[in-house]
Design a protein around this motif. Structure first.
Motif, mmCIF file in Angstrom:
data_model
loop_
_atom_site.group_PDB
_atom_site.id
_atom_site.type_symbol
_atom_site.label_atom_id
_atom_site.label_comp_id
_atom_site.label_asym_id
_atom_site.label_seq_id
_atom_site.Cartn_x
_atom_site.Cartn_y
_atom_site.Cartn_z
ATOM 1 N N GLY A 209 0.673 -1.254 -0.050
ATOM 2 C CA GLY A 209 0.168 0.091 0.010
ATOM 3 C C GLY A 209 0.926 1.376 0.003
ATOM 4 O O GLY A 209 0.522 2.303 -0.670
ATOM 5 N N ASP A 212 1.772 1.718 -3.468
ATOM 6 C CA ASP A 212 0.786 2.275 -4.341
ATOM 7 C C ASP A 212 0.328 3.660 -3.880
ATOM 8 O O ASP A 212 0.275 4.460 -5.213
ATOM 9 N N ASN A 213 0.072 4.116 -2.798
ATOM 10 C CA ASN A 213 0.053 5.546 -2.367
ATOM 11 C C ASN A 213 -0.084 5.666 -0.944
ATOM 12 O O ASN A 213 -0.810 4.950 -0.287
ATOM 13 N N GLN A 215 -0.477 8.303 0.635
ATOM 14 C CA GLN A 215 -1.358 9.306 1.230
ATOM 15 C C GLN A 215 -2.616 8.583 1.853
ATOM 16 O O GLN A 215 -3.063 8.908 2.803
ATOM 17 N N ALA A 216 -3.045 7.484 1.266
ATOM 18 C CA ALA A 216 -4.121 6.552 1.683
ATOM 19 C C ALA A 216 -3.716 5.793 2.967
ATOM 20 O O ALA A 216 -4.654 5.536 3.910
ATOM 21 N N ILE A 217 -2.435 5.441 3.016
ATOM 22 C CA ILE A 217 -1.924 4.729 4.251
ATOM 23 C C ILE A 217 -1.925 5.771 5.505
ATOM 24 O O ILE A 217 -2.558 5.504 6.453
ATOM 25 N N ARG A 218 -1.767 7.055 5.149
ATOM 26 C CA ARG A 218 -1.586 8.072 6.259
ATOM 27 C C ARG A 218 -3.142 8.257 6.566
ATOM 28 O O ARG A 218 -3.433 8.387 7.874
ATOM 29 N N ALA A 219 -4.121 8.296 5.575
ATOM 30 C CA ALA A 219 -5.309 8.521 5.820
ATOM 31 C C ALA A 219 -6.010 7.273 6.610
ATOM 32 O O ALA A 219 -7.059 7.668 7.077
ATOM 33 N N SER A 220 -5.241 6.165 6.660
ATOM 34 C CA SER A 220 -5.780 5.165 7.310
ATOM 35 C C SER A 220 -5.322 4.980 8.826
ATOM 36 O O SER A 220 -5.575 4.180 9.303
ATOM 37 N N GLY A 221 -4.521 5.955 9.133
ATOM 38 C CA GLY A 221 -3.961 6.040 10.635
ATOM 39 C C GLY A 221 -2.881 5.310 10.930
ATOM 40 O O GLY A 221 -2.581 4.880 11.868
ATOM 41 N N MET A 222 -1.908 5.118 9.590
ATOM 42 C CA MET A 222 -0.789 4.533 9.816
ATOM 43 C C MET A 222 0.523 5.141 9.451
ATOM 44 O O MET A 222 0.322 6.193 8.595
ATOM 45 N N HIS B 88 -1.581 10.752 10.264
ATOM 46 C CA HIS B 88 -2.095 9.478 10.677
ATOM 47 C C HIS B 88 -2.304 9.479 12.011
ATOM 48 O O HIS B 88 -3.331 8.508 12.463
ATOM 49 N N ALA B 91 -6.029 10.856 11.676
ATOM 50 C CA ALA B 91 -6.719 9.604 11.492
ATOM 51 C C ALA B 91 -7.172 8.449 12.568
ATOM 52 O O ALA B 91 -8.111 8.116 12.622
ATOM 53 N N TYR B 105 -5.396 1.430 -3.614
ATOM 54 C CA TYR B 105 -4.121 0.708 -3.886
ATOM 55 C C TYR B 105 -4.391 -0.131 -5.320
ATOM 56 O O TYR B 105 -5.091 -1.245 -5.230
#
Lengths: 338, 274
Positions: A209, A212-213, A215-222, B88, B91, B105
């Motif tokens: 992830g 792939d991107n 930003q989405a990992i950040r937005a998922s709280g990681m 993070h 979130a 992804y």
């Protein structure tokens, strides 16, 4: 009749039910053996390789090949599963090598202790030093990671520390050449299957992830940097392990361990073997390193032939041997009459 | 006359707003993208943010969720200052967002896209959407979430690689990623845009259901008709400043809003003809 002689090629998928990649529904011994066969060929082939070699010289080549394969594995893992294109292979080898050398000469630790310690501690050192560059992506990370081995080598040379240009000598070797070869081969196999397992776990998914991107990992709280650091630790520890083995094989540690060969050859092997397959780069090394040795007979023309082989591979099989091979293995072709 | 929703909400709950934005400003070089915008969001409501292109709607989302650093101003979540926290951490507290340009992804199958948020510390702590994150098998839970959000369970769709999914599914996947975290607030950045009428029609009940589950929503939209159907309150932005705030009827009756959307000259012309 003319029409009867016309034929066309038919492509048929092998009869195995695949729901999603990595998840197989095995129905018979035949299907099981179909999956196990390539793995067994790899494992048994690698284990037999030292016995099949004609002499000491070629056995040594195999050992060095396995060290390159470790580096290629670490490059492929970082590049295709985390999205960090690292040219720092030489840095990992150098740090691991010097660490093992220092532990062996000053602390008097035997090789079986220095190699794992150098891998663990070296991975930590590499990760700490690369930490400021982790927010970088793509080619920017590649450039910065290329700078590290050059930087450390010049520092050692200029300040005349750690033996300066002479390097550290008087390092213990492995007890005998069989231990040396099988130690590295077994470690390579364990790490290869270990990394393959890792990338398919949930942590591996997060790493993919990140590629792939992020930003989405950040937005998922990681925390993206934490996961990148973890991946760099795994990859650099593999490189350091290779470096530590190298030092004990040569019984010498020097600036040449920061040579760019250790950064570039694994990348070439990944291109040839097929990026993202993890096995491909190992296979690529098994092809490239022996070829480079065979070409020594040509003297200075060696590099020319080497380059030609690489170019030919990139033009005719740019996807890599493993990707091509997997496709051919899972589908078969036959001629049918129209 | 319509009741004042804002004061009604305050009376109902008798507590402070779940999210309070205090004079946020953001300048990109010489361009003032946001200029002292303040507003409050109450628990359980749907706040719509509208405004012409370039009025700072997405910038405000980025500022609240920490994806860009604000020049000045504060964000309070349940009275706690979260202005300087990294994205993070924000979130992790339960303020999730979707992206206007979908960010799945791409190389992973749709259901694996949800395994990643289910693996996050928040999902492990709270149990994720409907407590599924605590169960061992995240793959099954992610397919449950996908079914709830509108992926057909028995079809091949949840197993398809995200890069092959059409826009409608990707928008739902964005929402599903937020849901997997068991969020308190979802900030939807244009979830309706790029969808067909029928896709929107099935999306609206979904949004309403989320509100009934007790999730607070902030929706940034250009599709006003659908937004007005779901939103309790509308805020209008123009050139980085808050123009007005109120129910949809109040907002659309405002001359300044008309001027911002259609241009002041045009409005004068229209008024002349009228």
């Amino acid at each position: 009749m003319k029409n009867n002689t016309q034929r066309r090629k038919e492509r048929i998928d092998r009869g195995i039910k695949v729901r999603t990649d990595g998840l197989y529904a095995l129905m018979s011994i035949r299907e099981l053996s179909y999956l196990a066969l390539p793995r067994l060929i790899l494992i048994i082939g690698l284990l037999l390789l030292p016995l099949l070699m004609p002499g000491m010289y070629w056995q040594r080549v195999i050992t060095i090949t396995c060290i390159y394969a470790l580096l290629a594995l670490s490059f492929d893992f970082l590049a295709h599963y985390v999205g960090l294109v690292s040219l720092g292979g030489a840095f990992f080898v150098g740090v691991g090598g010097y660490m093992a050398a220092i532990m062996n000469t000053t602390l008097g630790l035997p090789p079986w202790a220095t190699v794992p310690l150098a891998a663990l501690a070296g991975g930590g050192v590499c990760t700490l030093l690369l930490l400021p560059c982790l927010p970088l992506r793509g080619v920017y990370f590649a450039i910065v990671s290329l700078m590290y081995p050059l930087f450390v080598a010049r520092v050692i040379e200029a300040l005349d520390i750690l033996g300066g240009t002479d390097g550290i000598t008087g390092i213990d070797s492995f007890t005998n050449r069989w231990v040396e070869q099988y130690f590295i081969i077994v470690i390579l196999l364990l790490l290869l299957f270990g990394v393959r397992r890792l990338v398919n776990t949930d942590i591996g998914l997060v790493l993919r992830g990140v590629k792939d991107n992020d930003q989405a990992i950040r937005a998922s709280g990681m925390n993206v940097t934490m996961y990148k650091a973890m991946a760099v630790y795994i990859a650099s520890a593999m490189g350091c392990l290779g470096g530590a083995c190298l030092v004990h094989i040569y019984m010498w540690s020097g600036i040449s361990q920061f040579a760019l060969d250790f950064s570039i050859l694994p990348i070439a092997a990944t291109v040839i073997g097929g990026g993202g397959t993890l096995v491909g780069p190992v296979l690529g090394c098994l092809i490239l390193v022996p070829i480079s040795e065979l070409l020594r007979d040509f003297g200075t023309l060696r590099i020319v032939f080497y380059a030609l082989i690489l170019v030919a591979f990139i033009i005719f099989r740019s996807e890599g041997i493993m990707v091509y091979g997997q496709r051919k293995y899972q589908q078969f072709e036959r001629w049918t009459r129209i | 006359m319509k009741p004042d929703i804002k004061s009604a909400m305050k009376q109902d709950t008798g507590e402070e707003p779940i999210l309070r934005i205090d004079k946020i400003s953001k300048a990109f070089g010489g361009i003032q993208a946001l200029n002292g915008v303040s507003f409050e969001v109450h628990k359980g409501e749907i706040l719509g943010i509208i405004g012409p292109n370039g009025s700072g709607k997405t910038t405000i989302v980025n500022c609240i969720t920490g994806f860009i650093k604000k020049t000045s101003g504060h964000v309070y979540f349940r009275g706690m200052d979260i202005s300087d926290k990294p994205p993070h951490k924000i979130a992790d507290m339960g303020i999730t967002r979707t992206f206007q340009i979908m960010r799945p992804y791409y190389t992973l199958p749709a259901y694996k896209n949800l395994v990643i948020p289910l693996f996050s510390p928040r999902a492990k702590r709270t149990g994720g959407w409907r407590g599924g994150g605590r169960l061992g098998d995240r793959n099954t839970v992610s397919i449950d979430i996908l079914e709830e959000i509108g992926f057909e369970r028995d079809s091949y769709v949840p197993y398809k690689t995200a890069s092959t999914l059409p826009t409608g599914y990707l928008k739902r996947l964005e929402l599903a990623r937020c849901l997997a975290l068991k969020p308190e607030i979802i900030i939807c950045d244009e979830v309706f845009s790029g969808l067909s009428m029928s896709e929107i029609a099935s999306m609206v009940p979904l949004i309403e259901r989320l509100q009934m589950e007790g999730i607070t929503l902030i929706m940034i939209e250009h599709r006003l008709r659908e937004l007005f159907r779901v939103a309790n309150r509308i805020m209008v932005l123009n050139f980085g400043e808050k123009l007005t705030e109120g129910s949809s009827g109040e907002v659309m009756a405002d001359e300044r809003v008309k001027a911002a959307y259609f241009g002041s000259q045009k409005v004068e012309e229209v008024m002349k003809h009228a």
